[in-house]
Design a protein around this motif. Sequence first.
Motif, PDB file in Angstrom:
ATOM      1  N   PRO A 100      20.201  40.446 -16.853  1.00 55.55           N
ATOM      2  CA  PRO A 100      19.417  41.088 -15.812  1.00 55.55           C
ATOM      3  C   PRO A 100      18.269  41.882 -16.406  1.00 55.55           C
ATOM      4  O   PRO A 100      18.378  42.468 -17.488  1.00 55.55           O
ATOM      5  CB  PRO A 100      20.431  41.998 -15.112  1.00 55.55           C
ATOM      6  N   GLU A 116      21.532  39.259  -6.361  1.00 58.86           N
ATOM      7  CA  GLU A 116      20.992  39.472  -7.705  1.00 58.86           C
ATOM      8  C   GLU A 116      19.539  39.013  -7.794  1.00 58.86           C
ATOM      9  O   GLU A 116      18.683  39.685  -8.400  1.00 58.86           O
ATOM     10  CB  GLU A 116      21.846  38.731  -8.730  1.00 58.86           C
ATOM     11  N   THR A 159      26.160  48.441  -4.335  1.00 57.17           N
ATOM     12  CA  THR A 159      26.201  47.288  -5.232  1.00 57.17           C
ATOM     13  C   THR A 159      27.377  46.378  -4.943  1.00 57.17           C
ATOM     14  O   THR A 159      28.529  46.798  -5.015  1.00 57.17           O
ATOM     15  CB  THR A 159      26.314  47.770  -6.696  1.00 57.17           C
ATOM     16  N   THR A 214      28.931  40.956  -8.590  1.00 59.04           N
ATOM     17  CA  THR A 214      28.031  39.908  -9.053  1.00 59.04           C
ATOM     18  C   THR A 214      28.791  38.597  -9.192  1.00 59.04           C
ATOM     19  O   THR A 214      29.865  38.545  -9.774  1.00 59.04           O
ATOM     20  CB  THR A 214      27.428  40.291 -10.423  1.00 59.04           C
ATOM     21  N   GLN A 216      26.801  32.732 -12.405  1.00 59.48           N
ATOM     22  CA  GLN A 216      25.416  32.359 -12.539  1.00 59.48           C
ATOM     23  C   GLN A 216      25.238  30.924 -12.995  1.00 59.48           C
ATOM     24  O   GLN A 216      24.128  30.419 -13.057  1.00 59.48           O
ATOM     25  CB  GLN A 216      24.698  33.298 -13.538  1.00 59.48           C
TER      26      GLN A 216
END
Length: 331
Positions: free
Chosen positions: A3, A97, A324, A327, A330
């Motif tokens: 990130p 994200e 938040t 996550t 990816q």
Amino acid sequence: MAPQDSATLIRPALGLGAWAYDRGEFVPATAPRLPLSTQGLHYGTGAFEGIRAHRSDAGVFLFRAHDHYRRLLRACRLLRITGIRHDAGELVDLTVELLRRNAHDTDAYVRPVAYKLSLLPGTPPGVSLHGVSDALSITTFGFPQSRAAGGVRCVLSGWRRPAGDSLPAQAKITGGYATTALAADEARASGYDDAILLDRSGNVAEATTANVFAVVGGTLVTPPDTGDLLPGITRDTLITLCREAGTEVRERVLRPADLFTADEVFLSSTGNGVVPVISLSGRDVGTGAVGPVTTRVRELYTEAVTSPGGARPEWLTPVSSHATPTTGKQG
């Protein structure tokens, strides 16, 4: 890819965000290059979604993102796009994200697209859903609230909405939007803002990228989701909110004459929310101004998409850094 520090992020205004999610990783949005043989480009074998993030005093929130991704995954099953290894929740996390990387602190629009990519070894050229690899890409855009608060002028299009037994109506199939482009171009070339398409029976189907509602005899009416139309998530939102607020909504066939004689007509879509139609094919709708039912429906919708303490807080996913989420994967 790690990130980025928030200080290094480029803040988008109204254009494409600096970062994209493409085929398993976050990359600069200008970096991806598709091969000229991309099957989704040649044959329209892809599916997409449009998802909105709205800014309010409480922060930035995605609206019904899980529902959008569930619909995208259903479309993927239809097109045999089996290479998407994320569930809806993971795709929402990826989107959060990406919005953060692109520093979207105002209204934004998210465009995920899943598509057939390249022929696998041994697969001959031609139209096929077998023997072709799959891909998923996500981009984001700065996207302000609709400027059509005063209403739009529509025309009944000469183009018909493809029948559900010719093109699946329950999914946003990329190839099907050629008809939409033709209808929209025809309308704008004639001086109108949008077009309303009929189905093969001559009944109202939908606008180019929106569902249609009308106030007929004091009742809010919209074509049934069993017809040749995409039953939009915003459409479902409005039906739910109106019924919960005590407003009757009927799903029934709408004829062109119903629109011409309606007290009010409005469109609903993820991109623009609730948009009043003040004239149709050169004739005023009702008084030719935004009506009270449309105004109330738009108020209900605006509260739902911006207020975490509103009617349906479960429809909102926070993007703001003070809230938040977990996550997701990816790649």
